[in-house]
Design a protein around this motif. Structure first.
Motif, PDB file in Angstrom:
ATOM      1  N   LEU A   1      -8.262   3.009  -2.918  1.00 33.74           N
ATOM      2  CA  LEU A   1      -7.263   1.970  -2.720  1.00 33.74           C
ATOM      3  C   LEU A   1      -7.964   0.618  -2.781  1.00 33.74           C
ATOM      4  CD1 LEU A   1      -4.465   0.837  -1.733  1.00 33.74           C
ATOM      5  CD2 LEU A   1      -5.329   1.201   0.597  1.00 33.74           C
ATOM      6  N   THR A   2      -7.483  -0.289  -3.641  1.00 31.78           N
ATOM      7  CA  THR A   2      -8.001  -1.652  -3.677  1.00 31.78           C
ATOM      8  C   THR A   2      -6.848  -2.617  -3.449  1.00 31.78           C
ATOM      9  OG1 THR A   2      -9.314  -3.260  -4.945  1.00 31.78           O
ATOM     10  CG2 THR A   2      -7.838  -1.840  -6.209  1.00 31.78           C
TER      11      THR A   2
ATOM     12  N   ILE B   1     -11.530   2.460   0.652  1.00 24.28           N
ATOM     13  CA  ILE B   1     -10.712   1.258   0.510  1.00 24.28           C
ATOM     14  C   ILE B   1     -11.610   0.095   0.113  1.00 24.28           C
ATOM     15  CG2 ILE B   1      -9.162  -0.375   1.626  1.00 24.28           C
ATOM     16  CD1 ILE B   1      -8.468   1.823   3.657  1.00 24.28           C
TER      17      ILE B   1
ATOM     18  N   VAL C   1     -14.401   1.501   4.359  1.00 26.32           N
ATOM     19  CA  VAL C   1     -13.838   0.255   3.849  1.00 26.32           C
ATOM     20  C   VAL C   1     -15.001  -0.687   3.575  1.00 26.32           C
ATOM     21  CG1 VAL C   1     -12.295  -1.694   4.330  1.00 26.32           C
ATOM     22  CG2 VAL C   1     -11.830   0.559   5.364  1.00 26.32           C
TER      23      VAL C   1
ATOM     24  N   ILE D   1       0.839  -1.208   0.000  1.00 24.36           N
ATOM     25  CA  ILE D   1       0.000   0.000   0.000  1.00 24.36           C
ATOM     26  C   ILE D   1       0.868   1.251   0.000  1.00 24.36           C
ATOM     27  CG2 ILE D   1      -1.646   1.346   1.372  1.00 24.36           C
ATOM     28  CD1 ILE D   1      -2.790  -1.367   2.363  1.00 24.36           C
TER      29      ILE D   1
ATOM     30  N   THR E   1     -11.677   6.428   7.026  1.00 23.49           N
ATOM     31  CA  THR E   1     -11.845   6.005   5.634  1.00 23.49           C
ATOM     32  C   THR E   1     -12.831   4.858   5.538  1.00 23.49           C
ATOM     33  OG1 THR E   1      -9.524   6.575   5.255  1.00 23.49           O
ATOM     34  CG2 THR E   1     -10.620   5.256   3.563  1.00 23.49           C
TER      35      THR E   1
ATOM     36  N   ILE F   1      -6.768   9.223   0.384  1.00 28.42           N
ATOM     37  CA  ILE F   1      -7.555   8.027   0.079  1.00 28.42           C
ATOM     38  C   ILE F   1      -8.971   8.199   0.608  1.00 28.42           C
ATOM     39  CG2 ILE F   1      -7.762   5.534   0.408  1.00 28.42           C
ATOM     40  CD1 ILE F   1      -5.390   6.388  -1.348  1.00 28.42           C
TER      41      ILE F   1
ATOM     42  N   SER G   1     -14.232  -0.484  -7.810  1.00 24.97           N
ATOM     43  CA  SER G   1     -13.588   0.754  -7.358  1.00 24.97           C
ATOM     44  C   SER G   1     -13.783   1.878  -8.367  1.00 24.97           C
ATOM     45  CB  SER G   1     -12.091   0.492  -7.125  1.00 24.97           C
ATOM     46  OG  SER G   1     -11.887  -0.496  -6.150  1.00 24.97           O
TER      47      SER G   1
ATOM     48  N   ALA H   1      -1.527  -4.109  -4.028  1.00 24.30           N
ATOM     49  CA  ALA H   1      -2.313  -2.896  -3.805  1.00 24.30           C
ATOM     50  C   ALA H   1      -2.304  -2.047  -5.063  1.00 24.30           C
ATOM     51  CB  ALA H   1      -1.739  -2.101  -2.626  1.00 24.30           C
TER      52      ALA H   1
ATOM     53  N   ALA I   1     -11.635  -3.505   0.134  1.00 30.96           N
ATOM     54  CA  ALA I   1     -10.841  -4.495   0.854  1.00 30.96           C
ATOM     55  C   ALA I   1     -10.850  -5.851   0.162  1.00 30.96           C
ATOM     56  CB  ALA I   1     -11.376  -4.649   2.274  1.00 30.96           C
TER      57      ALA I   1
ATOM     58  N   PHE J   1      -4.156  -1.747   7.044  1.00 29.05           N
ATOM     59  CA  PHE J   1      -4.707  -0.408   6.794  1.00 29.05           C
ATOM     60  C   PHE J   1      -4.260   0.571   7.870  1.00 29.05           C
ATOM     61  CE2 PHE J   1      -8.542  -2.780   4.802  1.00 29.05           C
ATOM     62  CZ  PHE J   1      -7.819  -2.983   3.635  1.00 29.05           C
TER      63      PHE J   1
END
Length: 423
Positions: free
Chosen positions: A400-401, A307, A338, A290, A336, A304, A360, A412, A309, A325
Motif C-alpha cells: 500500500l502506498t 505500507i 511502514v 485506502i 505491518t 497488506i 514500492s 492510495a 507512507a 492506517f
C-alpha cells in the motif's frame, strides 16, 4: 465484462543520490540520505537552507542542446525517466499502435525553476516593475503551460494517444498513474507512459514554505534533517525528481513474456474538504481512500505486507496518516512495516508519489522493505512499526502506498503480484 488489469513493465527514476533506477534502489536499500545544504542558489537568507538535490547533467543523459534549451529542468527529468522506463520495458515502439499509447504526467508546480530564472532575467533581478520581455527565452510559453510536460514526453516516446497532465498537489504522482490505469481499464489505451516530475528547489518555492514554516530549519546536519515519525522532527526537506512507468494490459504483457514488477490492483483518491494546508487528526479521508483501493484490489487488511507512507516529517502529517492506517487496517496496522523514503530523498512535491510507487514496486522485486532513515526517537503518538534506520528483508506480495497533498487531497494505491490478486 470484467475490467482489464494493468501491470508495471518498465520503471525509470531520477532521484536525489543518483540518476537511474539502479542508483535509486541502491540508496534506499542501504538507508543512505541525499539531503544536503542547498547549492542551487544562495540560501543564506532563508529559514530553511537544506534540500535533496539531484546532480544531473542533461547532456550526459541523452538530451540534445536544443532540448536542453527548450525544456525546464522538470521536463528534462520527465523525458529522461520516461526513456529509461520504455527501455526497461523491452517494448519495441515500432510494434505498437501509437494511437493506443498515451502519456500522463503529474506535477504540482510545473516549470518553477524556468519561470523563476526568467522572471529574474526580465525584471533585472527584481529591480524593474515593468519587465522587459525581450530578454526572455523563446520558449517561455512552454514554461508557463504545464501541458508542455505531457507533450515533451509524448514527442520523446512517439505516443499519439491520450496525453494529460494531472496536478493535485503532492498526490499528483499517484493520481497521474491512477488516471493512466483507468484509461487502460476502460479500453481507451493499451499502453501508458505514466509518472510525474517536479524540480521546485528555487527561491520562490523555498520562500513559500518558509512563510508557513513547513520546511525544516535544521541546518547543522543536513543529512539527518528529514526525520519522519521522529519526535525531534521539525518540518520536511524539499526535494526534486521524477519517476515514470510503462503500464500495459496484464494479459498482453504476459503474452509477450514481459518482466512484470507488479499489478496496480487498486487506486482511490478522496478530498477532506476541510483546509488548504490542514489535516483532520482522525485521518478519515485517507482511511477511506485506502479502504476503497483495497476493495478494488480485492484484498483484505491482512493481505497488506508493507505500507509506503507519505511520511513528510511534519507532526500534523505523521500523526494524521498513522491514524488513517489504524482506521483502515485495524489491528493489522500494528503488524505491518511502514516506512518513509522521504527521510532519504526528501519531498519532491508532485513527483514524490510516483517515486514512492517505484520504491514500492522495487521493494516487491527485491523482497526488501526500505527503512525510515534518521528515526531514532519515535514520536509516542506514532506507535507503528516504522522500520527505523536499516532496511529489512521481507517478502512482500502486496504493498500500500499513500499520498497527502495541500488542498485536502488523499490518495492510495495497492500494488500486488498478479497471482495474489487472482487468488
Amino acid at each position: 465484462m470484467s475490467a482489464r488489469r494493468v501491470a508495471i513493465t518498465g520503471i525509470g527514476v531520477l532521484a536525489p543520490g543518483g540518476v537511474g533506477t539502479k542508483n535509486f534502489w541502491s540508496l534506499l536499500s542501504e538507508g543512505r540520505t541525499a539531503t544536503r545544504a542547498i547549492t542551487f542558489f544562495d540560501a543564506s537568507s532563508f529559514r530553511s537552507r537544506v534540500a535533496a538535490e539531484i546532480d544531473f547533467d542533461p547532456e550526459l543523459h541523452g538530451l540534445s542542446p536544443q532540448e536542453i534549451r527548450r525544456m525546464d529542468r522538470a521536463a528534462q527529468f520527465a523525458v529522461v525517466a520516461a526513456r529509461e522506463a520504455l527501455g526497461d520495458s523491452g517494448l519495441e515502439f515500432a510494434d505498437l499502435d501509437p494511437y493506443r499509447t498515451g502519456v500522463t504526467v503529474g506535477s504540482a508546480v510545473g516549470a518553477t525553476m524556468g519561470l523563476d530564472t526568467e522572471y529574474r532575467t526580465v525584471s533585472d533581478g527584481g529591480r524593474l516593475d515593468l519587465v522587459d520581455h525581450t530578454y526572455a527565452v523563446p520558449h517561455l510559453y512552454d514554461y508557463l503551460v504545464p501541458s508542455s510536460f505531457a507533450a515533451e514526453v509524448a514527442w520523446a516516446t512517439g505516443a499519439q494517444g491520450p496525453a494529460t497532465v494531472v496536478s493535485t498537489g503532492c498526490t499528483s504522482g499517484i493520481d497521474s498513474v491512477g488516471h493512466a490505469v483507468e484509461l487502460i481499464r476502460e479500453g481507451s489505451a493499451d499502453v501508458m507512459i505514466a509518472g510525474s516530475s517536479d524540480a521546485p528547489i528555487s527561491p520562490i518555492t523555498m520562500a513559500c514554505f518558509d512563510a508557513i514554516k513547513a520546511t525544516t530549519p535544521r541546518q547543522d546536519s543536513p543529512e539527518t534533517a528529514s526525520r519522519p515519525f521522529d519526535n525531534t522532527r521539525n518540518g520536511f526537506v524539499l526535494g526534486e525528481g521524477s519517476a515514470f512507468f510503462v503500464l500495459e494490459e496484464l494479459g498482453a504483457a504476459q503474452a509477450r513474456g514481459a518482466h512484470i514488477y507488479a499489478e496496480i490492483a487498486g487506486y482511490a483518491t478522496r478530498s477532506n474538504a476541510y483546509h488548504m494546508t490542514g489535516l483532520r487528526p482522525d485521518g478519515a479521508e485517507m482511511a477511506e481512500a485506502i479502504r476503497v483501493a483495497m476493495a478494488e484490489a480485492r484484498l483484505n487488511a491482512e493481505d497488506i505486507d508493507y505500507i509506503n507512507a507519505h511520511g513528510s516529517g511534519t507532526k500534523q502529517n505523521d500523526r494524521h496518516e498513522t491514524a488513517a492506517f489504524k482506521k483502515s487496517l485495524g489491528d493489522h496496522a500494528y503488524a505491518t512495516p511502514v516506512s518513509s523514503i522521504k527521510s532519504m530523498v526528501g519531498h519532491s512535491l508532485g513527483a514524490i508519489g510516483s517515486i514512492e510507487i517505484a520504491a514500492s514496486a522495487l521493494a516487491m522485486e527485491h523482497h526488501v522493505v526500505p527503512p525510515t532513515a534518521n528515526l531514532h526517537t519515535p514520536d509516542p503518538e506514532c506507535d507503528l512499526d516504522y522500520v527505523p534506520v536499516t532496511a529489512r528483508e521481507q517478502r512482500t506480495d502486496a504493498v500500500l502506498t499513500v499520498g497527502s497533498g495541500f488542498g485536502g487531497f488523499q490518495s492510495a494505491m495497492v500494488l500486488a503480484r498478479p497471482e495474489r490478486s487472482e487468488a
